[in-house]
Design an enzyme around this catalytic site. Structure first.
Site, PDB file in Angstrom:
ATOM      1  N   LYS A  35       2.170   9.482  -5.230  1.00  0.00           N
ATOM      2  CA  LYS A  35       0.732   9.247  -5.058  1.00  0.00           C
ATOM      3  C   LYS A  35      -0.095  10.463  -5.491  1.00  0.00           C
ATOM      4  CE  LYS A  35      -2.633   7.715  -1.583  1.00  0.00           C
ATOM      5  NZ  LYS A  35      -2.849   7.171  -0.226  1.00  0.00           N
ATOM      6  N   CYS A  63      -5.840   4.440  -3.754  1.00  0.00           N
ATOM      7  CA  CYS A  63      -6.169   3.058  -3.338  1.00  0.00           C
ATOM      8  C   CYS A  63      -7.356   2.371  -4.001  1.00  0.00           C
ATOM      9  CB  CYS A  63      -6.455   3.024  -1.848  1.00  0.00           C
ATOM     10  SG  CYS A  63      -5.046   3.332  -0.838  1.00  0.00           S
ATOM     11  N   ARG A 119      -7.386  -0.945  -6.599  1.00  0.00           N
ATOM     12  CA  ARG A 119      -7.797  -2.285  -6.133  1.00  0.00           C
ATOM     13  C   ARG A 119      -8.930  -2.843  -6.992  1.00  0.00           C
ATOM     14  NH1 ARG A 119      -5.578  -2.588  -0.598  1.00  0.00           N
ATOM     15  NH2 ARG A 119      -4.086  -0.892  -0.849  1.00  0.00           N
ATOM     16  N   HIS A 171     -10.885  -2.124   1.191  1.00  0.00           N
ATOM     17  CA  HIS A 171     -11.072  -0.790   0.576  1.00  0.00           C
ATOM     18  C   HIS A 171     -11.858  -0.814  -0.733  1.00  0.00           C
ATOM     19  CE1 HIS A 171      -9.297   3.526   0.769  1.00  0.00           C
ATOM     20  NE2 HIS A 171     -10.584   3.453   1.025  1.00  0.00           N
ATOM     21  N   SER A 209      -8.863   2.000   4.843  1.00  0.00           N
ATOM     22  CA  SER A 209      -7.502   2.337   5.293  1.00  0.00           C
ATOM     23  C   SER A 209      -7.441   2.466   6.806  1.00  0.00           C
ATOM     24  CB  SER A 209      -7.043   3.657   4.676  1.00  0.00           C
ATOM     25  OG  SER A 209      -6.953   3.546   3.288  1.00  0.00           O
ATOM     26  N   HIS A 241       1.143   2.038   4.150  1.00  0.00           N
ATOM     27  CA  HIS A 241       0.290   3.232   4.181  1.00  0.00           C
ATOM     28  C   HIS A 241       0.497   3.971   5.509  1.00  0.00           C
ATOM     29  CE1 HIS A 241      -3.484   5.581   4.193  1.00  0.00           C
ATOM     30  NE2 HIS A 241      -3.627   5.280   2.913  1.00  0.00           N
ATOM     31  N   ASP A 248      -0.335  -0.785  -4.762  1.00  0.00           N
ATOM     32  CA  ASP A 248      -1.548  -0.166  -5.306  1.00  0.00           C
ATOM     33  C   ASP A 248      -1.330   1.170  -5.995  1.00  0.00           C
ATOM     34  OD1 ASP A 248      -1.072   1.256  -2.939  1.00  0.00           O
ATOM     35  OD2 ASP A 248      -3.182   1.387  -2.396  1.00  0.00           O
ATOM     36  N   ASN A 249      -0.351   1.933  -5.525  1.00  0.00           N
ATOM     37  CA  ASN A 249      -0.054   3.243  -6.129  1.00  0.00           C
ATOM     38  C   ASN A 249       1.256   3.750  -5.550  1.00  0.00           C
ATOM     39  OD1 ASN A 249      -2.694   3.939  -4.072  1.00  0.00           O
ATOM     40  ND2 ASN A 249      -0.747   4.913  -3.614  1.00  0.00           N
ATOM     41  N   ASP A 290       0.830  -1.200   0.000  1.00  0.00           N
ATOM     42  CA  ASP A 290       0.000   0.000   0.000  1.00  0.00           C
ATOM     43  C   ASP A 290       0.872   1.260   0.000  1.00  0.00           C
ATOM     44  OD1 ASP A 290      -2.038   1.796   0.321  1.00  0.00           O
ATOM     45  OD2 ASP A 290      -2.947   0.775   2.024  1.00  0.00           O
ATOM     46  N   ASP A 291       0.684   2.124  -0.982  1.00  0.00           N
ATOM     47  CA  ASP A 291       1.480   3.363  -1.073  1.00  0.00           C
ATOM     48  C   ASP A 291       2.979   3.073  -1.088  1.00  0.00           C
ATOM     49  OD1 ASP A 291      -0.995   4.563  -0.907  1.00  0.00           O
ATOM     50  OD2 ASP A 291      -0.566   5.782   0.851  1.00  0.00           O
TER      51      ASP A 291
END
Ligand SMILES: *[C@@H]1O[C@H](CO)[C@@H](O)[C@H](O)[C@H]1NC(C)=O
Ligand SMILES: *[C@@H]1O[C@H](CO)[C@@H](O)[C@H](O)[C@H]1NC(C)=O
Length: 504
Positions: free
Chosen positions: A307, A74, A78, A130, A155, A234, A286-287, A34-35
């Site tokens: 992001k 996010c 997903r 999410h 999140s 994240h 995810d990003n 995540d992130d």
């Protein structure tokens, strides 16, 4: 059998997997950070990250250099991962879902889990969902083909974050989390197991649950799909006892190390249960990194911004495919995306593809033969896609054209002023074109004037754009349906005053 297996005989490969492994189709473990940015793993050049297990996957598996997610935030990312479709089709835009969101990933979308269920797969989602909670949990993973779910529906900063942003030796806490909503719940299937969740024991709970799931499935000789979208890395970045203070990189490094430890546990379990040679492990994120967290956020390496933006740093991600005996160690520069995971898994398992417009292509040829990608184009939608603006950028082969650029709050604080929230929406006509192989950092737009080759390229890019946009049917926005605080998960539904009484 390698000798006579031609480069394109994937069909033959499928047949052989079935006959040599006693009719057992492959297992899939999909790890989703995540992130986490392009520059965050040791194997992608970070000097102080400790990621020995992910690095082992990279060294013994296939490491991608040109792998993309579909959104710089996010929820949309997903949605694409699980459906093989751009988020604009499923309606997971603009931005992300919140506790109490009315919408979610529409139930008529077909997820990877639903693709595999008819073949008798055991399926589990562990970690951060999410993709909606909705009325009485109607959008939870158990409604989208997952037999099991252990995790947080959104999140972990969407609720009070206690002292997770406070780290010794800094006395000062760094940032706050969302207030005025329910405390963060831990769900098991459709039931709230803990509210608030015990953050410091969360990773251990995930690791144990995943280990059990693999062991049980392997013992039953049932093929399985484990989807592990981690809350790491994240914001707020933190780790439980096993990793807190153990990295060289502070809170971000600790969070990453804690995730990496779980990857190590899962690999050990796959080995111990004897299924490792029949399991595809795939890792990506995810990003891009949330640069506004400064030294506590992630890192996009040599890529521009992070992001929230459609620059490379927002959407190009590390990706690793590991499958000992089937995937040879190496590096691929082929173009690939999270969109391609569903068709690839379906192909390898021998499953039917959903009868919908898919944006993904099967990348088995890249994985198994280090062959060519079927993908020529990657589309970059902003956090708030709309039919009016359409796509912001498009990659065709090694070239990327930006039709619009914009900075983002999530990427503010870096020295590059293009990344900041103050870099407002800017149209480019002709588009800014970069050669990403020569200039992955998007520093030097090509000069088109007086260059017939580049004029031809521009025409081609415009055609691809027009064709793509003509094929795009925007689904009804699920996120614009808004929120209703009464829908937020509450372990004590009749209590008052909400949200503070949702505490069990
Ligand atoms: C799901 O249902 C909605 C509403 O009826 C429809 O607009 C959409 O096209 C459907 N999506 C799929 C993938 O079938
Ligand atoms: C937060 O507080 C708990 C309980 O006081 C403590 O055990 C934990 O170590 C603290 N966490 C951090 C990251 O400081």
């Amino acid at each position: 059998f390698e000798l006579w297996m031609g480069r394109s005989s994937l069909f033959v490969l499928n047949i052989c997997l079935f006959c040599t492994c006693a009719a057992s189709p492959p297992n899939f473990v999909l790890l989703f950070a995540d992130d986490l940015g392009f520059g965050d793993l040791g194997s992608y050049g970070h000097p102080s990250s400790l990621t020995p297990n992910l690095d082992r996957l990279a060294a013994e598996g296939l490491r991608f250099t040109d792998f993309y997610c579909t959104s710089p935030v996010c929820s949309p990312s997903r949605a694409s991962l699980l459906t093989g479709r751009y988020q604009t089709r499923s309606g997971i835009y603009p931005g992300v879902l919140y506790p109490g969101s009315i919408g979610g990933l529409p139930l008529n979308e077909t997820t990877i889990a639903e693709v595999l269920k008819p073949l008798g797969y055991a399926t589990a989602a562990i970690g951060k969902w999410h993709l909606g909670f909705g009325d009485k949990g109607m959008f939870l993973p158990t409604k989208q083909g997952f037999d099991h779910f252990l995790g947080i529906p959104y999140s972990h900063d969407m609720g009070p974050c206690w002292n997770l942003t406070c780290f010794p030796p800094d006395v000062k806490c760094f940032g706050t989390c969302d207030l005025g909503t329910v405390t963060v719940p831990l769900m098991q299937n459709e039931v709230i197991k803990q509210q608030p969740v015990n953050f410091l024991k969360l990773e251990e709970a995930y690791s144990d649950f995943a280990t059990n799931f693999i062991t049980t499935s392997a013992n039953k000789k049932q093929p399985f799909f484990l989807y592990y979208p981690s809350h790491h890395t994240h914001y707020p970045q933190y780790a439980g006892l096993g990793a807190a203070g153990k990295s060289l990189r502070g809170p971000y490094g600790d969070a990453l190390l804690e995730f990496d430890n779980t990857v190590g546990n899962l690999l050990k379990t796959l080995e111990k249960t004897g299924v490792i040679k029949n399991t595809l492990v795939f890792f990506t994120s995810d990003n891009g990194p949330e640069l506004m967290r400064m030294s506590r956020g992630g890192n996009s390496g040599c890529l521009k911004c992070g992001k929230g933006t459609t620059y490379e740093g927002g959407m190009r991600e590390p990706a690793i495919a590991y499958w000992p005996g089937t995937i040879k160690p190496g590096v691929t520069h082929e173009l690939a995306s999270t969109l391609d995971i569903l068709p690839t898994i379906a192909g390898l398992a021998g499953a039917q593809l959903p009868k919908v417009m898919l944006d993904g292509v099967d990348m088995t040829e890249i994985l198994v033969n280090q062959g060519k990608s079927k993908r020529e184009t990657m589309i970059f939608y902003p956090t708030d896609p709309s039919e009016m603006y359409g796509l912001f950028a498009l990659r065709l082969g090694k070239y990327k054209a930006h039709f619009y650029t914009r900075g983002a709050t999530h990427s503010s604080t870096t020295p590059d002023s293009d990344c900041s929230v103050f870099a407002v929406l800017k149209p480019h006509d002709p588009p800014l074109i970069f050669d990403l192989e020569a200039d992955p950092s998007e520093n030097y737009p090509l000069t088109l004037k007086g260059k017939p080759d580049l004029q031809n390229l521009l025409e081609k890019i415009k055609n691809v754009k027009n064709q793509f946009e003509a094929s795009m049917v925007f689904g009804e926005s699920q996120i614009s349906k808004g929120t209703n605080p009464n829908l937020a998960p509450c372990c004590n539904p009749q209590c008052s005053p909400k949200p503070s009484c949702c505490h069990c």
